[in-house]
Design a protein around this motif. Sequence first.
Motif, PDB file in Angstrom:
ATOM      1  N   ARG B 111       0.842  -1.195   0.000  1.00 32.04           N
ATOM      2  CA  ARG B 111       0.000   0.000   0.000  1.00 32.04           C
ATOM      3  C   ARG B 111       0.878   1.247   0.000  1.00 32.04           C
ATOM      4  NH1 ARG B 111      -5.093  -0.012   4.147  1.00 32.04           N
ATOM      5  NH2 ARG B 111      -6.670   0.010   2.525  1.00 32.04           N
ATOM      6  N   SER B 115       0.851   2.065  -3.686  1.00 28.14           N
ATOM      7  CA  SER B 115      -0.531   2.586  -3.615  1.00 28.14           C
ATOM      8  C   SER B 115      -1.584   1.534  -3.959  1.00 28.14           C
ATOM      9  CB  SER B 115      -0.721   3.775  -4.557  1.00 28.14           C
ATOM     10  OG  SER B 115       0.217   4.747  -4.287  1.00 28.14           O
ATOM     11  N   PHE B 117      -4.781  -0.928  -3.423  1.00 25.15           N
ATOM     12  CA  PHE B 117      -6.102  -0.835  -2.782  1.00 25.15           C
ATOM     13  C   PHE B 117      -6.451   0.612  -2.390  1.00 25.15           C
ATOM     14  CE2 PHE B 117      -4.228  -4.981  -1.344  1.00 25.15           C
ATOM     15  CZ  PHE B 117      -4.928  -5.783  -2.239  1.00 25.15           C
ATOM     16  N   LEU B 118      -6.265   1.471  -3.353  1.00 23.69           N
ATOM     17  CA  LEU B 118      -6.346   2.901  -3.085  1.00 23.69           C
ATOM     18  C   LEU B 118      -7.642   3.346  -2.413  1.00 23.69           C
ATOM     19  CD1 LEU B 118      -4.339   5.122  -3.474  1.00 23.69           C
ATOM     20  CD2 LEU B 118      -5.371   5.652  -5.679  1.00 23.69           C
ATOM     21  N   ASN B 119      -8.766   2.894  -2.935  1.00 29.28           N
ATOM     22  CA  ASN B 119     -10.042   3.377  -2.389  1.00 29.28           C
ATOM     23  C   ASN B 119     -10.677   2.431  -1.386  1.00 29.28           C
ATOM     24  OD1 ASN B 119     -10.097   5.818  -3.813  1.00 29.28           O
ATOM     25  ND2 ASN B 119     -10.604   4.658  -5.678  1.00 29.28           N
ATOM     26  N   ILE B 120      -9.921   1.468  -0.945  1.00 28.17           N
ATOM     27  CA  ILE B 120     -10.496   0.560   0.059  1.00 28.17           C
ATOM     28  C   ILE B 120     -10.105   1.071   1.437  1.00 28.17           C
ATOM     29  CG2 ILE B 120     -10.508  -1.802   0.951  1.00 28.17           C
ATOM     30  CD1 ILE B 120     -10.227  -2.812  -1.847  1.00 28.17           C
ATOM     31  N   LYS B 121     -11.115   1.290   2.257  1.00 26.28           N
ATOM     32  CA  LYS B 121     -10.850   1.916   3.546  1.00 26.28           C
ATOM     33  C   LYS B 121     -10.306   0.930   4.592  1.00 26.28           C
ATOM     34  CE  LYS B 121     -12.467   6.168   3.093  1.00 26.28           C
ATOM     35  NZ  LYS B 121     -13.237   6.155   1.842  1.00 26.28           N
ATOM     36  N   GLU B 161     -11.823  -1.037 -11.884  1.00 25.85           N
ATOM     37  CA  GLU B 161     -11.219  -0.846 -10.565  1.00 25.85           C
ATOM     38  C   GLU B 161     -11.122  -2.184  -9.835  1.00 25.85           C
ATOM     39  OE1 GLU B 161     -11.530   2.412  -7.071  1.00 25.85           O
ATOM     40  OE2 GLU B 161     -13.326   1.207  -7.342  1.00 25.85           O
ATOM     41  N   ARG B 162     -12.169  -2.971  -9.932  1.00 26.45           N
ATOM     42  CA  ARG B 162     -12.138  -4.268  -9.240  1.00 26.45           C
ATOM     43  C   ARG B 162     -11.108  -5.199  -9.868  1.00 26.45           C
ATOM     44  NH1 ARG B 162     -17.546  -6.521  -8.631  1.00 26.45           N
ATOM     45  NH2 ARG B 162     -16.310  -8.273  -7.925  1.00 26.45           N
ATOM     46  N   TYR B 165      -7.887  -4.302  -8.370  1.00 22.60           N
ATOM     47  CA  TYR B 165      -7.750  -4.851  -7.007  1.00 22.60           C
ATOM     48  C   TYR B 165      -7.501  -6.357  -7.031  1.00 22.60           C
ATOM     49  CZ  TYR B 165      -9.551  -0.405  -5.236  1.00 22.60           C
ATOM     50  OH  TYR B 165      -9.720   0.903  -4.939  1.00 22.60           O
ATOM     51  N   GLU B 587     -15.227  -6.998  -0.108  1.00 19.14           N
ATOM     52  CA  GLU B 587     -14.574  -6.271  -1.214  1.00 19.14           C
ATOM     53  C   GLU B 587     -13.688  -7.177  -2.067  1.00 19.14           C
ATOM     54  OE1 GLU B 587     -13.907  -5.223   2.083  1.00 19.14           O
ATOM     55  OE2 GLU B 587     -13.790  -3.025   2.137  1.00 19.14           O
TER      56      GLU B 587
END
Lengths: 265, 659
Positions: B111, B115, B117-121, B161-162, B165, B587
């Motif tokens: 990460r 960078s 999984f950018l939009n995974i919280k 996007e998926r 990921y 996710e």
Amino acid sequence: MAVSELKELYFSQSSLAIFQSCQKKFYYRYLAGLYWPAEWGMNEEIRQDLKLGQQFHLLAQRYYQPTLEETTLVSKQPLQAWLNRLKRFCSAVDIIAAEQELRLREAEFKLLAKYDLLKYDSSQARIIIYDWKTDKKDFKQKDIKSSMQTRFYLYLMVKAGYKYFAQDYKLETMPCLIYWNPRYPGQPVSLKYDKKSFEQDQTFFEELLKEILTSSEFPLTEDINKCRFCEYRPICRGKRSEAIEVFEEDLDLNLDWESVEEFEF
Amino acid sequence: MYTIYQGNTGSGKTTRIKKKYQQLAAEVGSEKILLFLNSARAVSKFREDLALNRSGNLSIFTYFGFINQELNRNWPAVEKKYSGQQQTIEPTFMNIETSHFLMSNYVDRYRKAKSYFLNIKARPVQIAVQLIDNLNLAAFNLLDLEELKTRLFSWCGDDEERQEYAQQSLDIMLTFRKFCLKYRLLDYSAAVTMFNDNLLFDSKYQNLLKNKYQYLLIDDLEKLIPAGQKLAIQLLKVGLEGYFAFNQNGGFNRFFGGDPAAAKQNFFPGAAEIIELKNNYTSSSLNSELAVDIKKVIKNRKANFITSKLFIAEIDSELRGEMLIKVAQQVVALLKKGVKSDQIAIVSPQIDKVLSFSLEKILTKNGYQLSNFNRSKRLIDIPFARALLILYLFYVDKTAAIGVSSLQQGLSLLLDLDPLRSYLLAREIAASGMRLIDLEQANLRTKIGFAASEKYDYLKDWLLEKKTEELAIQIFFQAVFSEVLAPLTPSQEDIFACRQMIESVARFQQTVENFHVSDQDLSERYLNMIYEGTLAAETIFKGQTKEPGVILASPYKFLFSPELKGIEYLFILDISSSDWLQSIAKELVNPYIYTEQWQQNQAWHDQLDQEIRLNQLSDFLISLIYKVKSGIYLADSFFNSSGREQEGPLYRWLNVRRD
Ligand code: SF4
């Protein structure tokens, strides 16, 4: 694994020996569950020795039990040397079983022993029990003949094992027990058993078990010397233990840990 | 040749298996019988309950227990096949926390550096858990990493996007697997894969099994993962005689590894005999009728009014709080009539604090107990285990992670202090930068009392003295446990938690020793993560903590607790909660794609997701219903605990409110 009830407990030679040595210690370890594997808290040297001992037992088991491939040890001294000595001392013929457990369940109590190796001696129609020790002390320094382990192993073999194995083996004479340590390959100790000893042991174990099963208080030992090396010294005597004793056979209890891990999502 | 006992929950299948086991063990000796059960707890319970006068080795395992043993015994051959040479005497089996720790290190690193999984919280460890689930599910379903990749991508469809990921997940999973195998560290998925790739189909190995075992017994065949089913098939092929129990309504773990459909397909056609167990010990034909109705209603998704003599009453309120009070009162009424408390179960998909607190309050007021099966099982929530960690953090001067309330609880235990005074002390310690302060200087000696001050001074000196000794973690833990904690009369659960904590670190170190020369730093991080709750080290204490009480559990916990057999009364709560219909997909992981039912070209869509949720709901309810002997109460409220309207569809289908 801690069991809170005496009647649920499988008695082994170490639990019986501990009860004899100090009832409070027996209570802490087997009833209160204040128990942790032997190697924790040991210094590095002892931990290494214990690990070596465990690995030696694993190699012995692989040697005597049919597996797919022999272990070849590259630069694993002294294990390689020990294994070679073992093969010379006791070849893999007439094997009944390696790492064999034996349980006996009577109305009042349950007994359990784990034997390193059992061989069949057809010439005398008997079972030979082998037990591997890997500690640095040689047998001369121990009172091995009248030890709890010796009496318990032989007694349980006759009491339970001779019936358990009766289907597959003709068993007519009493078993014998051989202790061997790869550090002292030339000094095995071989102990015979007879009917008289068996009867004496039978009375001894029945009385000891009766005493344990009817105990409600588990007093501290009066022999303060025993406390010096006991892990419960801080609780009983408010002092730190000097060096905790290791029972080689305690290592078997660690197996409990292998079987408890849950797998759940 | 094999026989299948088929029946519903409570029809006596496990009893049949147990009887068969005992009969066979008495005839041929226990080591000749291989028995698979579906959880470690079921294994220890089975061992404890065995009524054999004489027995030898007990070959009673979970599937994982068995492959661990086999890999360990045959490791020289496995390793040689895998890499052409022998490198280690035995492999290292990682515990769950250690594998999560290692994987989350990778996630964290990737990460930061790339960078990912950018939009995974989600936090690294949460992502790690999902990645490990992917590896496990693929292995359990006998799929290699190539197939894992294909399925993961087909699940993503056209979503770019998926897809990204999925690729990132794969990168990390592959790196993790490579690393583990290099150092011979086996997590569940690696162990299953090593076993299947190197042993299962080896004819010499099969021969060994054939000579060793005569019989194969399996309880809960429907819960056995496909890899386990494959093993069973091989064992039958080499000539073992089989006795299996199959529950046609036990498919509630189908997406968590078990595969009842495949089990049926694999084993039913070839069975020498299928014995239907009709005689239901815990339930009657009423249960089967209700089960059939529920299945139908959920399948058709139509409001329906199911009638059943098993439904005793509906408890319905505007507010959840009111409903809970009514439920508790009804439970108390039953208890007063003489129903035993462990014969009543309250099941809800949302076991929150409000629920457990409300019930517990009313029950204890009336002199009864509640057994909350969903209670947090984290080690860190057990005071003795937490105290052990807090002392460790002081010992290594890494106290930044310690919070005041946690320290307060620790001091309360260690110094036998009431909450107020321990809070005073904790606050002062925190104010001085989490250092153990001097009581005199802080003017606290009189405030916390003489006895506690003495204990505090002792503890402080004790820690100082230990610091000079530079102890290894395990030795330090051991010293804390025996010299500080044990004299405080811990309960069995406390002792067990401490032992487990020490064991967890020991296993971690054992793993780390394989690749890391100085383990000190890593162990500290590992313990920190346990302390912060990021690594979910859970207690596996199995003993009874207190008197048996009224059971409170989520459907899943209830059905997966082998000690919970039949009950007289079941309260099904919150039936309009949407939590009854949770999606199985997260996710980065979707268990469904690893099952046989997943077809390559089938894209994941909402309708499929819904269908799976519904099937799961139906499975849960039916399994629950079969546990009931006397009656069911349905309870619901219009609003949930946070005041929101409940919108789940179940209440419409069962039409409890009849509106
Ligand atoms: S410290 Fe002494 S009294 Fe206490 S358990 Fe050990 S040997 Fe027994």
